[in-house]
Design a protein around this motif. Structure first.
Motif, PDB file in Angstrom:
ATOM      1  N   SER A  21       0.960  -1.203   0.035  1.00  0.00           N
ATOM      2  CA  SER A  21       0.088   0.016   0.024  1.00  0.00           C
ATOM      3  C   SER A  21       0.823   1.008   0.122  1.00  0.00           C
ATOM      4  O   SER A  21       2.151   1.160   0.192  1.00  0.00           O
ATOM      5  CB  SER A  21      -0.810  -0.150   1.302  1.00  0.00           C
ATOM      6  OG  SER A  21      -0.117  -0.155   2.505  1.00  0.00           O
ATOM      7  N   HIS A  22       0.295   2.500  -0.213  1.00  0.00           N
ATOM      8  CA  HIS A  22       1.152   3.792  -0.206  1.00  0.00           C
ATOM      9  C   HIS A  22       0.692   4.746   0.832  1.00  0.00           C
ATOM     10  O   HIS A  22      -0.387   4.692   1.458  1.00  0.00           O
ATOM     11  CB  HIS A  22       0.713   4.293  -1.692  1.00  0.00           C
ATOM     12  CG  HIS A  22       0.992   3.344  -2.871  1.00  0.00           C
ATOM     13  ND1 HIS A  22       2.088   3.234  -3.518  1.00  0.00           N
ATOM     14  CD2 HIS A  22      -0.016   2.479  -3.536  1.00  0.00           C
ATOM     15  CE1 HIS A  22       2.085   2.228  -4.452  1.00  0.00           C
ATOM     16  NE2 HIS A  22       0.852   1.788  -4.593  1.00  0.00           N
ATOM     17  N   LEU A  23       1.463   5.510   1.103  1.00  0.00           N
ATOM     18  CA  LEU A  23       1.123   6.760   2.005  1.00  0.00           C
ATOM     19  C   LEU A  23       0.344   7.863   1.098  1.00  0.00           C
ATOM     20  O   LEU A  23       0.237   7.790  -0.191  1.00  0.00           O
ATOM     21  CB  LEU A  23       2.714   7.507   2.363  1.00  0.00           C
ATOM     22  CG  LEU A  23       3.449   6.500   3.054  1.00  0.00           C
ATOM     23  CD1 LEU A  23       4.951   7.116   3.297  1.00  0.00           C
ATOM     24  CD2 LEU A  23       2.604   5.904   4.575  1.00  0.00           C
ATOM     25  N   CYS A  26       1.846   9.976  -1.630  1.00  0.00           N
ATOM     26  CA  CYS A  26       2.714   9.206  -2.372  1.00  0.00           C
ATOM     27  C   CYS A  26       2.235   9.260  -3.947  1.00  0.00           C
ATOM     28  O   CYS A  26       0.708   9.440  -3.897  1.00  0.00           O
ATOM     29  CB  CYS A  26       2.696   7.775  -2.119  1.00  0.00           C
ATOM     30  SG  CYS A  26       3.560   6.611  -3.313  1.00  0.00           S
ATOM     31  N   GLN A  35       4.582   2.241   2.180  1.00  0.00           N
ATOM     32  CA  GLN A  35       3.828   2.225   3.537  1.00  0.00           C
ATOM     33  C   GLN A  35       4.686   1.266   4.315  1.00  0.00           C
ATOM     34  O   GLN A  35       4.564   0.092   4.300  1.00  0.00           O
ATOM     35  CB  GLN A  35       2.448   1.964   3.630  1.00  0.00           C
ATOM     36  CG  GLN A  35       2.080   2.165   5.021  1.00  0.00           C
ATOM     37  CD  GLN A  35       0.419   1.978   5.087  1.00  0.00           C
ATOM     38  OE1 GLN A  35      -0.219   1.763   4.232  1.00  0.00           O
ATOM     39  NE2 GLN A  35      -0.028   2.199   6.401  1.00  0.00           N
TER      40      GLN A  35
END
Length: 379
Positions: A21-23, A26, A35
């Motif tokens: 997953s991503h911040l 991002c 993440q």
């Protein structure tokens, strides 16, 4: 039960493992996931999650604990074969060295402490000079090696030459009784356990069987002890077992391939399944893997296209330069005019299958020079 809700990946030695997953801030384009994984990971393999439901955090996964226990037993069993191997190979063999005694760990520690304190320094009595450890601090460039015999480096580090010589004398470094003995000494000191006594109430000299049995009983507690360097102990015992296998020439052969395209820290290792479809190429560092089909189609092609050094057969397939020509350029040759030429292609060691590697840039440069000479002769 181990909480394995998160699937994370290796992202670098100086970074935590990352989720897919991503911040929030991002830009997800081209990002494989940024993440950080919130789980704690095994301190030996740094990959498996060790969060246990209802209990909190462990320190080491069950697989690494079981592997370390098995490695101690293997060191014990393989060492028993050293005496037979020594009788066949002679007293100057490595087998004879490992079948014989080793230094006393506690006595070695006392000598090392005396060297650090300067009580065994021979700089003034033997060399007729002041010890670098007693001179004022100095600054300057140092060698890449942490210890070396250069006078300037010893002066800058402020270390006694006798202490350096003692530290570099590692002939017993991989002796099974020395490796396990060091960790037996460290564990007893960590937990305050005493060495068993003999009939005269004196500390008896421990054998390899005594040490292996003691470490086996303490291994579970050590694996989850935050104040003990269990990962260092596991790595050293693993290295000792691999060395003993090499001495007896029973080390398992591992087929290695191209460098891992994900982390680049190690060569991929092949494991065989029931058929070719089940074969896997796995990175021992980041655990990324490819099937045999993917490896041949993607990994090998990418590696060969950009590798700075290749074997003669790979250069022949990729750049259409005959293998015999590559070897001739690397060893010197005589041209059609009778002129002798020195080697123009550098060698770069060997690959995992012990095949010679040649510098690709040198091969391409010589190919272009030959093409230019042929054009000039034709003109």
């Amino acid at each position: 039960m181990i909480n394995d809700e998160y699937q994370c990946r290796w992202a670098g030695d100086d970074r935590p493992r990352m989720l897919r997953s991503h911040l929030r801030d991002c830009n997800a384009s081209g990002c494989p996931g940024c993440q950080p994984c919130p789980e704690r990971h095994c301190r030996v393999c740094a990959r498996e999650h060790v969060t246990v439901d209802g209990r909190g955090y462990d320190q080491t996964c069950g697989a690494c604990l079981a592997a370390t226990r098995s490695t101690i037993k293997r060191v014990r069993s393989v060492t028993a074969l050293m005496t037979t191997a020594a009788l066949e190979r002679g007293t100057n063999s490595l087998a004879a060295l490992h079948a014989g005694p080793t230094a006393n760990v506690e006595a070695w520690g006392h000598v090392y402490a005396s060297l650090k304190a300067g009580r065994l320094c021979r700089c003034r009595t033997v060399r007729g000079q002041r010890c670098p450890a007693t001179l004022p601090e100095a600054a300057g460039p140092l060698c890449a090696k942490p210890l070396c015999a250069h006078a300037s480096c010893m002066r800058i580090r402020g270390l006694c030459p006798d202490l350096i010589a003692w530290t570099l004398d590692c002939r017993d470094e991989l002796h099974p009784l020395w490796v396990l003995g060091i960790w037996d000494f460290n564990v007893r000191d960590h937990y305050g356990h005493l060495v068993p006594e003999d009939g005269d109430h004196d500390e008896r000299r421990l054998t390899l069987d005594d040490i292996a049995a003691y470490l086996d009983t303490q291994l579970t507690a050590l694996a989850h002890d935050e104040d003990f360097a269990f990962e260092d102990m596991a790595a050293e015992i693993r290295r000792c077992a691999a060395h003993l296998d090499q001495v007896l020439e029973i080390a398992p052969f591992t087929e290695t391939g191209a460098p891992c395209p994900v982390c680049g820290r190690a060569d991929l290792e092949k494991s065989y399944g029931t058929d070719e479809g089940d074969d896997r190429w796995t990175c021992p560092k980041c655990a990324a893997w490819w099937t045999e089909k993917d490896y041949r189609a993607k990994v090998t092609g990418t590696y060969v296209a950009f590798a700075p050094a290749l074997t003669a057969s790979q250069i022949s397939q990729q750049y259409r330069v005959p293998e015999s020509t590559v070897r001739r350029w690397a060893s010197g040759w005589r041209d059609r005019h009778g002129a002798q030429h020195d080697a123009v292609v550098r060698r770069h060691g060997f690959d995992g299958s012990r095949r010679q590697l040649y510098d690709v840039a040198d091969v391409l440069a010589q190919r272009d020079r030959d093409a230019a000479d042929d054009t000039a002769d034709a003109g």
